[in-house]
Write a protein that holds these residues in place. Structure first.
Motif, mmCIF file in Angstrom:
data_model
loop_
_atom_site.group_PDB
_atom_site.id
_atom_site.type_symbol
_atom_site.label_atom_id
_atom_site.label_comp_id
_atom_site.label_asym_id
_atom_site.label_seq_id
_atom_site.Cartn_x
_atom_site.Cartn_y
_atom_site.Cartn_z
ATOM 1 N N UNK A 245 -11.698 8.574 -7.670
ATOM 2 C CA UNK A 245 -10.327 9.064 -7.499
ATOM 3 C C UNK A 245 -10.076 10.318 -8.319
ATOM 4 N N UNK A 246 -10.623 10.373 -9.533
ATOM 5 C CA UNK A 246 -10.459 11.575 -10.352
ATOM 6 C C UNK A 246 -11.093 12.786 -9.663
ATOM 7 N N UNK A 247 -12.304 12.617 -9.166
ATOM 8 C CA UNK A 247 -12.998 13.738 -8.520
ATOM 9 C C UNK A 247 -12.302 14.144 -7.220
ATOM 10 N N UNK A 248 -11.857 13.175 -6.451
ATOM 11 C CA UNK A 248 -11.161 13.491 -5.205
ATOM 12 C C UNK A 248 -9.818 14.174 -5.489
ATOM 13 N N UNK A 253 -6.096 19.250 -5.438
ATOM 14 C CA UNK A 253 -5.160 19.958 -6.311
ATOM 15 C C UNK A 253 -4.946 21.385 -5.804
ATOM 16 N N UNK A 254 -3.702 21.779 -5.539
ATOM 17 C CA UNK A 254 -3.444 23.119 -4.998
ATOM 18 C C UNK A 254 -3.902 24.241 -5.918
ATOM 19 N N UNK A 255 -3.978 23.989 -7.224
ATOM 20 C CA UNK A 255 -4.363 25.035 -8.162
ATOM 21 C C UNK A 255 -5.847 25.379 -8.090
ATOM 22 N N UNK A 256 -6.633 24.520 -7.451
ATOM 23 C CA UNK A 256 -8.078 24.729 -7.405
ATOM 24 C C UNK A 256 -8.527 25.088 -5.999
ATOM 25 N N UNK A 257 -9.448 26.059 -5.924
ATOM 26 C CA UNK A 257 -10.070 26.346 -4.634
ATOM 27 C C UNK A 257 -11.417 25.658 -4.513
ATOM 28 N N UNK A 258 -11.896 25.074 -5.616
ATOM 29 C CA UNK A 258 -13.130 24.291 -5.592
ATOM 30 C C UNK A 258 -12.980 23.121 -6.545
ATOM 31 N N UNK A 316 -5.871 22.570 -18.254
ATOM 32 C CA UNK A 316 -4.510 22.193 -17.884
ATOM 33 C C UNK A 316 -4.502 21.403 -16.581
ATOM 34 N N UNK A 317 -5.308 21.847 -15.630
ATOM 35 C CA UNK A 317 -5.396 21.142 -14.347
ATOM 36 C C UNK A 317 -5.984 19.748 -14.546
ATOM 37 N N UNK A 318 -7.023 19.633 -15.375
ATOM 38 C CA UNK A 318 -7.620 18.331 -15.628
ATOM 39 C C UNK A 318 -6.636 17.394 -16.328
ATOM 40 N N UNK A 319 -5.823 17.948 -17.224
ATOM 41 C CA UNK A 319 -4.792 17.125 -17.874
ATOM 42 C C UNK A 319 -3.832 16.555 -16.832
ATOM 43 N N UNK A 320 -3.462 17.402 -15.876
ATOM 44 C CA UNK A 320 -2.547 16.948 -14.827
ATOM 45 C C UNK A 320 -3.194 15.880 -13.950
ATOM 46 N N UNK A 321 -4.466 16.063 -13.644
ATOM 47 C CA UNK A 321 -5.187 15.075 -12.835
ATOM 48 C C UNK A 321 -5.259 13.736 -13.573
ATOM 49 N N UNK A 323 -3.250 12.642 -15.715
ATOM 50 C CA UNK A 323 -1.907 12.072 -15.831
ATOM 51 C C UNK A 323 -1.430 11.449 -14.521
ATOM 52 N N UNK A 324 -1.961 11.926 -13.406
ATOM 53 C CA UNK A 324 -1.458 11.457 -12.103
ATOM 54 C C UNK A 324 -2.309 10.371 -11.475
ATOM 55 N N UNK A 325 -3.604 10.337 -11.771
ATOM 56 C CA UNK A 325 -4.474 9.302 -11.195
ATOM 57 C C UNK A 325 -4.276 8.006 -11.963
ATOM 58 N N UNK A 326 -3.905 6.918 -11.292
ATOM 59 C CA UNK A 326 -3.663 5.647 -11.995
ATOM 60 C C UNK A 326 -4.913 5.151 -12.716
ATOM 61 N N UNK A 327 -4.719 4.712 -13.947
ATOM 62 C CA UNK A 327 -5.818 4.157 -14.747
ATOM 63 C C UNK A 327 -5.958 2.660 -14.469
ATOM 64 N N UNK A 328 -7.148 2.203 -14.092
ATOM 65 C CA UNK A 328 -7.319 0.770 -13.834
ATOM 66 C C UNK A 328 -7.174 -0.045 -15.112
ATOM 67 N N UNK A 329 -6.683 -1.263 -14.970
ATOM 68 C CA UNK A 329 -6.489 -2.151 -16.121
ATOM 69 C C UNK A 329 -7.625 -3.168 -16.204
#
Length: 329
Positions: A245-248, A253-258, A316-321, A323-329
């Motif tokens: 999920x993190x990689x996908x 992410x709109x900020x990234x072209x790759x 910054x983009x990785x921080x946002x990713x 923060x948004x991808x749910x962490x499994x418990x």
């Protein structure tokens, strides 16, 4: 790299190999002040049979760091200064005609070592870069149809200068993806820099590691045993899903072209398993994944030009990713 330095978990007994690798940081500190995180990641690369890209301004002891790690692990190291006129054969080796025997013999290049420091890899043309990267992937040199395997272990630590780009040949994304980790070697803080000066004032010679007291604290056999242990580290299905999920999320992410490729996902899995094992656990947690996500993914991502002009960074983009991808418990 950001994130905590690994620490042994007291509830899990450490095998001899893990204890030996934990002693590595103290041994490296005899010659290199600070840089614990970078040393940790170099160990992770060795455990994963991966290569690292070191980025830092001149004079932060990148060469000394690699030499010291090699000495503390009782491994051989060599250094190649990449220049615009460096040819592929200067790196891999080539056939040399011997007039005494009237036959060609193979002269090994500097890649025939355990830890190769490829200094300023972006200063050599793509043809030579590709020759090294092919060796990194295949772990062998082929000359006239004959394959010559490289020693085991073998990793490349390639450096880039982040402040000089004129006259360089930046590595394309497909080649950057071949590196397991990208590590930033930071400038020391004031106390660390004072420590450097005190050591030199007391007579420290970076060319004589033996005089500095650096001794082997682990061996290639320890690394081989550690790799087997890392391979057995358990990864639960939710954690595997978290890595995917993190990689996908980076690809969407709109900020990234790759975004991160599937190879990036497998690299993140391998690095997280090695980090977990070094920390004394037999299973990977989501925090283990978070601890290695930046050095594993940051060089695999490319910002859109307009986003980069706005001052947004990959971190910054990785921080946002994260923060948004749910962490499994």
């Amino acid at each position: 790299m950001t994130g905590p330095v690994f620490a042994a978990a007291p509830a899990v007994a450490q095998p001899d190999a893990r204890a030996a690798l934990h002693r590595l940081r103290a041994e490296v500190a005899k010659a290199v002040v600070g840089q614990d995180n970078v040393v940790t990641c170099l160990v992770i690369a060795l455990l994963c049979r991966g290569h690292v890209l070191l980025e830092g301004v001149p004079g932060v002891a990148k060469t000394l760091l690699i030499r010291t790690v090699a000495a503390a692990l009782d491994l051989q190291s060599k250094r190649v200064q990449f220049t615009p006129d460096l040819m592929p054969g200067d790196v891999t080796g080539s056939l040399i005609f011997d007039p005494r025997t009237a036959a060609f013999t193979f002269r090994e290049g500097p890649v025939f070592t355990n830890l190769l420091l490829a200094d300023e890899i972006n200063r050599t043309p793509p043809k030579t870069q590709s020759a090294l990267l092919e060796v990194m992937e295949e772990r062998q040199v082929s000359v006239e149809g004959e394959r010559r395997p490289l020693p085991e272990p073998f990793i490349v630590a390639a450096t880039q200068n982040p402040v000089e780009y004129e006259g360089t040949y930046p590595l394309p994304e497909a080649q950057l993806d071949r590196f397991l980790l990208k590590l930033t070697v930071p400038l020391p803080n004031r106390d660390e820099e004072l420590g450097v000066l005190r050591a030199h004032h007391a007579g420290f010679d970076p060319r004589d590691l033996h005089a500095a007291g650096v001794r082997p604290v682990a061996t290639a056999a320890d690394l081989a045993a550690a790799r087997e242990a890392v391979h057995r580290v358990h990864v639960a299905e939710p954690v595997l899903g978290y890595i995917v999920d993190l990689c996908r999320a980076t690809r969407a992410t709109p900020a990234l072209e790759l975004g991160a490729s599937p190879r990036g996902a497998t690299a993140l899995l391998s690095a997280a398993k090695a980090w977990s094992w070094l920390a004394g656990r037999d299973h990977v947690t989501p925090d283990d994944v978070k601890a290695v996500v930046r050095p594993t993914l940051q060089h695999r991502l490319r910002l859109r030009p307009e986003v980069e002009l706005e001052g947004v960074s990959v971190d910054t983009v990785l921080d946002a990713v994260l923060a948004t991808v749910p962490t499994p418990r």
